[in-house]
Design an enzyme around this catalytic site. Structure first.
Site, PDB file in Angstrom:
ATOM      1  N   ARG A 172      13.891   5.107  14.258  1.00 46.92           N
ATOM      2  CA  ARG A 172      13.101   6.150  14.610  1.00 46.92           C
ATOM      3  C   ARG A 172      13.847   6.846  15.855  1.00 46.92           C
ATOM      4  O   ARG A 172      13.883   8.163  16.069  1.00 46.92           O
ATOM      5  CB  ARG A 172      11.863   5.980  14.755  1.00 46.92           C
ATOM      6  CG  ARG A 172      10.852   5.959  13.383  1.00 46.92           C
ATOM      7  CD  ARG A 172       9.447   5.678  13.944  1.00 46.92           C
ATOM      8  NE  ARG A 172       9.016   5.465  12.464  1.00 46.92           N
ATOM      9  CZ  ARG A 172       7.638   4.559  12.414  1.00 46.92           C
ATOM     10  NH1 ARG A 172       7.096   4.348  13.432  1.00 46.92           N
ATOM     11  NH2 ARG A 172       7.202   4.456  11.237  1.00 46.92           N
ATOM     12  N   HIS A 214      -6.572   8.486   9.369  1.00 44.23           N
ATOM     13  CA  HIS A 214      -6.597   8.640  10.816  1.00 44.23           C
ATOM     14  C   HIS A 214      -6.988   9.814  11.648  1.00 44.23           C
ATOM     15  O   HIS A 214      -6.712  10.878  10.831  1.00 44.23           O
ATOM     16  CB  HIS A 214      -5.131   8.558  11.295  1.00 44.23           C
ATOM     17  CG  HIS A 214      -4.381   7.215  11.217  1.00 44.23           C
ATOM     18  ND1 HIS A 214      -4.912   5.953  10.637  1.00 44.23           N
ATOM     19  CD2 HIS A 214      -3.186   6.614  11.285  1.00 44.23           C
ATOM     20  CE1 HIS A 214      -4.249   5.156  10.527  1.00 44.23           C
ATOM     21  NE2 HIS A 214      -3.210   5.255  10.983  1.00 44.23           N
ATOM     22  N   ASN A 245       0.865  -1.470  -0.078  1.00 43.24           N
ATOM     23  CA  ASN A 245       0.033   0.121  -0.194  1.00 43.24           C
ATOM     24  C   ASN A 245       0.824   1.226  -0.006  1.00 43.24           C
ATOM     25  O   ASN A 245       0.673   2.429  -0.671  1.00 43.24           O
ATOM     26  CB  ASN A 245      -1.069  -0.052   1.240  1.00 43.24           C
ATOM     27  CG  ASN A 245      -2.068  -1.025   0.950  1.00 43.24           C
ATOM     28  OD1 ASN A 245      -2.345  -1.405  -0.065  1.00 43.24           O
ATOM     29  ND2 ASN A 245      -2.824  -1.346   2.168  1.00 43.24           N
ATOM     30  N   LYS A 275       5.327   5.200  20.806  1.00 40.73           N
ATOM     31  CA  LYS A 275       5.946   5.648  19.648  1.00 40.73           C
ATOM     32  C   LYS A 275       5.317   7.385  19.820  1.00 40.73           C
ATOM     33  O   LYS A 275       6.294   8.216  19.370  1.00 40.73           O
ATOM     34  CB  LYS A 275       5.482   5.202  18.352  1.00 40.73           C
ATOM     35  CG  LYS A 275       6.074   3.679  18.092  1.00 40.73           C
ATOM     36  CD  LYS A 275       5.355   3.039  16.886  1.00 40.73           C
ATOM     37  CE  LYS A 275       5.801   1.796  16.813  1.00 40.73           C
ATOM     38  NZ  LYS A 275       5.086   1.098  15.567  1.00 40.73           N
ATOM     39  N   CYS A 299       2.720   7.058  11.589  1.00 40.37           N
ATOM     40  CA  CYS A 299       1.670   8.048  10.980  1.00 40.37           C
ATOM     41  C   CYS A 299       0.889   8.631  11.995  1.00 40.37           C
ATOM     42  O   CYS A 299       0.570   9.833  11.486  1.00 40.37           O
ATOM     43  CB  CYS A 299       0.666   6.733  10.236  1.00 40.37           C
ATOM     44  SG  CYS A 299       0.058   5.446  11.200  1.00 40.37           S
ATOM     45  N   ASN A 336      -3.428   8.650   6.199  1.00 45.77           N
ATOM     46  CA  ASN A 336      -2.322   8.157   6.717  1.00 45.77           C
ATOM     47  C   ASN A 336      -1.408   7.436   5.661  1.00 45.77           C
ATOM     48  O   ASN A 336      -0.359   7.171   6.078  1.00 45.77           O
ATOM     49  CB  ASN A 336      -2.607   6.965   7.943  1.00 45.77           C
ATOM     50  CG  ASN A 336      -3.549   5.931   7.357  1.00 45.77           C
ATOM     51  OD1 ASN A 336      -4.805   6.236   6.955  1.00 45.77           O
ATOM     52  ND2 ASN A 336      -3.520   4.764   7.215  1.00 45.77           N
ATOM     53  N   GLY A 371      -3.716   1.282   8.222  1.00 44.23           N
ATOM     54  CA  GLY A 371      -2.498   1.362   9.086  1.00 44.23           C
ATOM     55  C   GLY A 371      -1.930  -0.187   9.372  1.00 44.23           C
ATOM     56  O   GLY A 371      -0.633  -0.166   9.632  1.00 44.23           O
TER      57      GLY A 371
END
Length: 340
Positions: free
Chosen positions: A99, A243, A13, A215, A130, A316, A161
């Site tokens: 991250r 979202h 996606n 996160k 996201c 998202n 998601g």
């Protein structure tokens, strides 16, 4: 003169959205390669009016390529990301792998574009989660004006998601409710998602929060300001794309709702749709397919001294993933590589 671009995970996606957005935004591409795992080898994907045939990620030589957009999850990135970076190709990674690495910048271009120069330590740039990406776009201009002390956010996150499997599960369970004999048990999600909401995204942690909630805390601190306190509740809802977030903000200084509305109207990447009437706000249906982060329901919170509430909605698959990755590539090109 343009760039040689690689999209890794081109059949998923997010990978397909990356290709679409590169074409839509007319990113200066001289050559592009679509990579996939061996089970998807030879699959055709679209890049504007061009059809690309996927190549084998395991056999691909990244030497001579400028930028690789990774959308294959942490396990695949752990294997192939360093290989690409070592070959001189800048990796923009959509997974969570890098991250929280202090030597890897975590970038939302509207928020902390200056941090992109830190990519040179590992030749890798991380794309945030996201749910974090859209929230920090809304928070940063308000933080610059009144200094945010604390954020309380509840998310309403779409099944996309969780990838194609999540979207398929919502579709199949919805059909199964109406068509006898087609009932589907939960597989991708922990409980039925059709006509339901699930307050559980990613694994549970020792303190009772989920990793998705953690996160949002860690990434907001890294992207905007480590002094901001964040608490999150992340919920999966039966929406295909987009979202939504209900955000409560406590500031150090007073910020009037009208001034906040004006600030957000001028903020990059933000679209304010805020009318106090039926339908005077944005929902995921309207946000799907759009580049913007939409803000509605801006209002004072009278229960604390300096508080605001707002409603934040974004696609998202775009701002939360593919669009932000392409914007990082644009920023890298404009500020560092300067070939386009």
């Amino acid at each position: 003169m343009g760039y040689k671009i690689v999209v890794v995970g081109a059949t998923g996606n997010v990978g397909r959205e990356m290709l679409n957005i590169l074409a839509e935004r007319q990113f200066p591409v001289d050559e592009i390669a679509a990579l996939a795992s061996r089970r998807s080898l030879g699959t055709e994907v679209s890049f504007g009016d061009t059809t690309l045939v996927t190549k084998d990620l395991n056999e691909f030589d990244f030497a001579g390529w400028d930028i690789a957009l990774f959308a294959i999850g942490s396990d695949g990135t752990k294997e192939h990301g360093p290989r690409a970076a070592k070959a001189g190709c800048v990796v923009i990674d959509n997974s969570s792998l890098y991250r929280y690495d202090p030597d890897v910048p975590l970038i939302v271009p509207e928020v902390n574009a200056d941090a992109i120069t830190g990519y040179s330590k590992k030749n890798i740039i991380a794309n945030p989660n996201c749910s974090t990406a859209q929230m920090v776009v809304a928070l940063k201009p308000l933080h610059d004006r009144a200094r945010i002390k604390r954020v309380v956010v509840s998310t309403y996150q779409s099944v996309s998601g969780a990838g194609k499997a999540g979207m398929d599960e919502l579709w199949n369970q919805t059909k199964g409710i109406y068509v006898p004999g087609q009932e589907r048990a939960a597989d991708k999600f922990t409980k039925q998602i059709a006509f339901n909401v699930i307050p559980h995204i990613d694994a549970f942690m020792e303190d009772g929060s989920t990793k998705e909630e953690w996160k949002m805390v860690a990434e907001t601190k890294k992207i905007i300001d480590p002094a901001i306190k964040v608490t999150a509740t992340c919920v999966r809802v039966p929406v295909f794309v987009g979202h939504s977030e209900a955000i409560n903000i406590e500031f150090e200084d007073f910020l009037d709702e009208d001034e906040a509305r004006d600030i957000l109207r001028e903020a990059p990447g933000v679209m304010v749709i805020d009318k106090r009437e039926d339908g005077g706000y944005v929902t995921p249906v309207e946000a799907a397919g759009d580049f913007a982060t939409f803000i509605s329901r801006i209002r004072q919170d009278s229960t604390i001294e300096n508080g605001l509430n707002l409603w934040c909605v974004s696609d998202n698959l775009r701002k939360g993933a593919a669009l932000n990755a392409v914007q990082i590539a644009e920023t890298l090109g404009a500020r560092v590589l300067k070939k386009g």
